[in-house]
Design an enzyme around this catalytic site. Sequence first.
Site, PDB file in Angstrom:
ATOM      1  N   GLN A   1      -8.156 -30.403   7.815  1.00 42.74           N
ATOM      2  CA  GLN A   1      -6.801 -29.672   7.676  1.00 42.74           C
ATOM      3  C   GLN A   1      -6.954 -28.328   8.363  1.00 42.74           C
ATOM      4  OE1 GLN A   1      -4.260 -30.442   6.442  1.00 42.74           O
ATOM      5  NE2 GLN A   1      -4.640 -32.156   5.235  1.00 42.74           N
TER       6      GLN A   1
ATOM      7  N   ASN B   1      -6.695 -29.149   1.165  1.00 39.62           N
ATOM      8  CA  ASN B   1      -5.432 -30.236   1.428  1.00 39.62           C
ATOM      9  C   ASN B   1      -4.601 -29.900   0.370  1.00 39.62           C
ATOM     10  OD1 ASN B   1      -7.475 -31.573  -0.026  1.00 39.62           O
ATOM     11  ND2 ASN B   1      -5.986 -33.156  -0.374  1.00 39.62           N
TER      12      ASN B   1
ATOM     13  N   SER C   1      -9.977 -35.341  11.847  1.00 40.85           N
ATOM     14  CA  SER C   1      -9.175 -36.646  11.730  1.00 40.85           C
ATOM     15  C   SER C   1      -8.104 -36.593  12.649  1.00 40.85           C
ATOM     16  CB  SER C   1      -8.758 -37.047  10.265  1.00 40.85           C
ATOM     17  OG  SER C   1      -8.281 -38.392  10.116  1.00 40.85           O
TER      18      SER C   1
ATOM     19  N   CYS D   1      -3.126 -38.936  -0.716  1.00 44.17           N
ATOM     20  CA  CYS D   1      -4.027 -39.806  -1.269  1.00 44.17           C
ATOM     21  C   CYS D   1      -3.960 -40.246  -2.701  1.00 44.17           C
ATOM     22  CB  CYS D   1      -5.635 -39.596  -0.658  1.00 44.17           C
ATOM     23  SG  CYS D   1      -5.869 -39.439   0.856  1.00 44.17           S
TER      24      CYS D   1
ATOM     25  N   GLY E   1     -11.090 -39.172   8.899  1.00 45.31           N
ATOM     26  CA  GLY E   1     -11.749 -38.223   8.149  1.00 45.31           C
ATOM     27  C   GLY E   1     -12.896 -38.742   6.915  1.00 45.31           C
TER      28      GLY E   1
ATOM     29  N   HIS F   1      -5.167 -38.260  13.188  1.00 41.32           N
ATOM     30  CA  HIS F   1      -3.827 -38.304  12.844  1.00 41.32           C
ATOM     31  C   HIS F   1      -3.141 -36.851  12.019  1.00 41.32           C
ATOM     32  CE1 HIS F   1      -3.833 -39.227   8.332  1.00 41.32           C
ATOM     33  NE2 HIS F   1      -5.245 -39.181   8.523  1.00 41.32           N
TER      34      HIS F   1
ATOM     35  N   THR G   1     -17.531 -51.484  18.615  1.00 38.54           N
ATOM     36  CA  THR G   1     -17.022 -51.065  19.999  1.00 38.54           C
ATOM     37  C   THR G   1     -16.016 -50.117  19.861  1.00 38.54           C
ATOM     38  OG1 THR G   1     -17.192 -53.627  20.437  1.00 38.54           O
ATOM     39  CG2 THR G   1     -15.624 -52.128  21.848  1.00 38.54           C
TER      40      THR G   1
END
Length: 381
Positions: free
Chosen positions: A178, A149, A199, A325, A69, A201, A237
């Site tokens: 979210q 969030n 994102s 965060c 994200g 995860h 990559t």
Amino acid sequence: MIYFDNSATTKVDDDVLNTYQKVSENYWGNPSSLHNFGEKSFNLLQQSRKQIADILGVQPAEIYFTSGGTEGDNWVVKGTAMAKREYGKHIITTSIEHAAVKNSAAALESLGFDVTYLPVDAEGRVSAKDLEAAIRPDTILVSIMAVNNEVGSIQPLDEVAEVLKKYPKIHFHVDAVQGMAKGIHDLIFNDRVDFVTFSGHKFHAPRGIGFIYGKNGRKLSPLMDGGGQERGQRSGTENLPAIVGMSKAVRIIKDNEAKSIAEEQAIREKIYNHISQFDKVEVFSQLNDHFAPHILCFAITGVKGETIVHAFEKEGIYISTTSACSSKKGVTSGTLDAMGIPQEVAKSAVRVSLGDHNKLSEADEFNKVFDKLYDQFKKLS
């Protein structure tokens, strides 16, 4: 253990983890290599891209893989600024965005861009009228999150889209980190939306992988230059095992979306109805359609948020302060501040965030522990 911190991160699904391992063991060739072994990896990469696109109802060429994200938000905000700077240097976002958007906007301000931060109402939602009033001839980007969030407020993206239909040259970005499988697909993928950030995860995929939707015909300048992967837009990559795992995670969570939403709503409602009866409790996430089903933010006034978090932790229940965060930085909620909540109350705020693995019985246990801790806090105060 009861894990109620799913907005911070989710556990990797067992099937996703098995897929990740199998791809790591059997497809380690570089998708950019010319030989047959690399071609197999490339084909698997493209199959994953197509699966995500098909599930979301978009074109495979509109899916770009990222590291998550934060990169996605940075790419859209800064990439728009670089791609459209000759047309204008004005950006509109909100006062409650995730730091990935807010700090990207602040970085652009230091480079001479002008940023308007829209206010929010008592529910943490922006006004389409405020947006329209803020638009200028030099506006190049509007960036508004789908689901906040911290408190779970759902933004009126449909109303914003209606305004922006009159301004087709402005990029419209939605941070939907979210918002995956939360019953708001049509809001997120409105025809007027140009870019969407996800994102992995946050929905049981591995960490370090994500993707953005970028509407065909809309251009971003790449943030990373290199070998020209992702059609020249995002060099590096490709993390093939994580990408394939994420595509499986998208399928699993979307297949179970309706059931998961019903369960999350039931858990959230049970906790809300219980804790809202207490005198010193203030709940900031309401039980209406303006809020996502998985986030419940509340405060026990007079008790610091980190104290509440650690008290629940000792009882085997994991919650968080308002944002993972910023929780370790001791920063009070920017969203609650924007909503007009006094700082003395905001510093007591905590967040319960649910996932599709949670059960209604966990709400009963949470409420029992809450009663115990509330009595302890009351004696201390």
